[in-house]
Design a protein around this motif. Structure first.
Motif, PDB file in Angstrom:
ATOM      1  N   GLY A  53     -54.661   4.607 -15.339  1.00 31.97           N
ATOM      2  CA  GLY A  53     -54.032   3.937 -16.466  1.00 31.97           C
ATOM      3  C   GLY A  53     -54.799   2.673 -16.821  1.00 31.97           C
ATOM      4  O   GLY A  53     -55.638   2.195 -16.044  1.00 31.97           O
ATOM      5  N   TRP A  54     -54.494   2.134 -18.010  1.00 31.80           N
ATOM      6  CA  TRP A  54     -55.175   0.920 -18.448  1.00 31.80           C
ATOM      7  C   TRP A  54     -54.247   0.093 -19.339  1.00 31.80           C
ATOM      8  O   TRP A  54     -53.651   0.609 -20.278  1.00 31.80           O
ATOM      9  N   ILE A  55     -54.104  -1.189 -19.011  1.00 30.15           N
ATOM     10  CA  ILE A  55     -53.277  -2.101 -19.799  1.00 30.15           C
ATOM     11  C   ILE A  55     -54.073  -2.596 -21.001  1.00 30.15           C
ATOM     12  O   ILE A  55     -55.122  -3.227 -20.839  1.00 30.15           O
ATOM     13  N   TRP A  56     -53.565  -2.327 -22.202  1.00 27.62           N
ATOM     14  CA  TRP A  56     -54.204  -2.798 -23.427  1.00 27.62           C
ATOM     15  C   TRP A  56     -53.728  -4.219 -23.734  1.00 27.62           C
ATOM     16  O   TRP A  56     -52.529  -4.509 -23.685  1.00 27.62           O
ATOM     17  N   LEU A  57     -54.669  -5.079 -24.061  1.00 26.23           N
ATOM     18  CA  LEU A  57     -54.371  -6.477 -24.348  1.00 26.23           C
ATOM     19  C   LEU A  57     -54.681  -6.813 -25.802  1.00 26.23           C
ATOM     20  O   LEU A  57     -55.728  -6.407 -26.319  1.00 26.23           O
ATOM     21  N   PRO A  58     -53.804  -7.572 -26.459  1.00 23.56           N
ATOM     22  CA  PRO A  58     -54.162  -8.075 -27.785  1.00 23.56           C
ATOM     23  C   PRO A  58     -55.428  -8.919 -27.719  1.00 23.56           C
ATOM     24  O   PRO A  58     -55.722  -9.540 -26.676  1.00 23.56           O
TER      25      PRO A  58
END
Length: 243
Positions: free
Chosen positions: A233-238
């Motif tokens: 998984g990967w956390i998307w950041l603004p």
């Protein structure tokens, strides 16, 4: 564009879901609900363009190997069981990258109670995959992993200490900041629920991140981590805000 944000808890009663509709001139909250069962999540993901989910999508690859080898009694003896070895088991690549980028450390899906919502998501993911929905864990399909605290940090807003019934004043500050950050955002009568319930707020933040992902305003996995992101998984950041 219709997008969704989900604050996935282990139990439906604490799970928030927000639907946002962007007609080109305004981002309106179409609905905000707390107390969401699996079927509701699955139906919504199928019905919208994109969904941001606040939950770990996977486990660290070293941890998965560790569990399998330990179960089979084939675990190679480590040189040390010190902090570095344990950290590789506890934190995913994306967790370490979020810490590097923001100073925040996501909860460990290997060693924290966040594993319970992750178990639930694994089941939901399997059902979505069975319905031919692209649930690629790197965010390239219909869903992306998001982290509301890190999103708030990137937007220059209060990002800690807003959970719980006694923190309504901080949630109000966050709402005010979100209105300034997204001037076309229409709370559509849900403001009172958001002030009262942090699950509702996190669902809306997840929805706003999914909206920004679709607009190309977020950072996903770098090329060197794409294969890892498909598994962990990967956390998307603004994108960075002028703080």
């Amino acid at each position: 564009m219709r997008v969704c944000g989900v604050d996935l808890a282990a139990e439906p009663k604490n799970t928030g879901l927000a639907l946002l509709h962007d007609d080109g001139t305004q981002i309106a909250l179409e609905s905000v609900v707390v107390g969401v069962v699996d079927d509701h999540v699955i139906e919504t993901v199928q019905d919208v363009e994109y969904t941001g989910v606040d939950v770990p999508f996977g486990w660290p690859q070293p941890f998965a190997a560790f569990v399998e080898e330990h179960a089979k009694q084939t675990l190679p003896p480590p040189a040390t069981t010190g902090p570095t070895w344990r950290r590789e088991l506890a934190l995913r690549t994306t967790d370490r990258e979020v810490h590097r980028a923001t100073g925040l450390t996501p909860l460990s899906v290997s060693a924290n109670l966040i594993a319970y919502p992750a178990f639930r998501w694994a089941g939901i993911e399997a059902r979505l995959r069975d319905q031919q929905i692209d649930v690629s864990r790197d965010g390239s399909g219909a869903v992306a992993e998001v982290y509301p605290a890190a999103a708030l940090y990137r937007w220059g807003l209060p990002h800690t200490g807003y959970k719980g019934t006694q923190r309504a004043a901080i949630r109000q500050q966050i709402m005010t900041g979100l209105t300034q950050r997204f001037p076309t955002l229409d709370w559509n009568g849900y403001a009172a629920l958001v002030v009262a319930n942090d699950n509702a707020l996190d669902a809306i933040i997840a929805g706003l991140v999914s909206h920004q992902i679709r607009r190309g305003q977020c950072e996903g996995p770098p090329l060197r981590y794409r294969e890892t992101a498909q598994i962990e998984g990967w956390i998307w950041l603004p994108q960075r805000s002028d703080r």
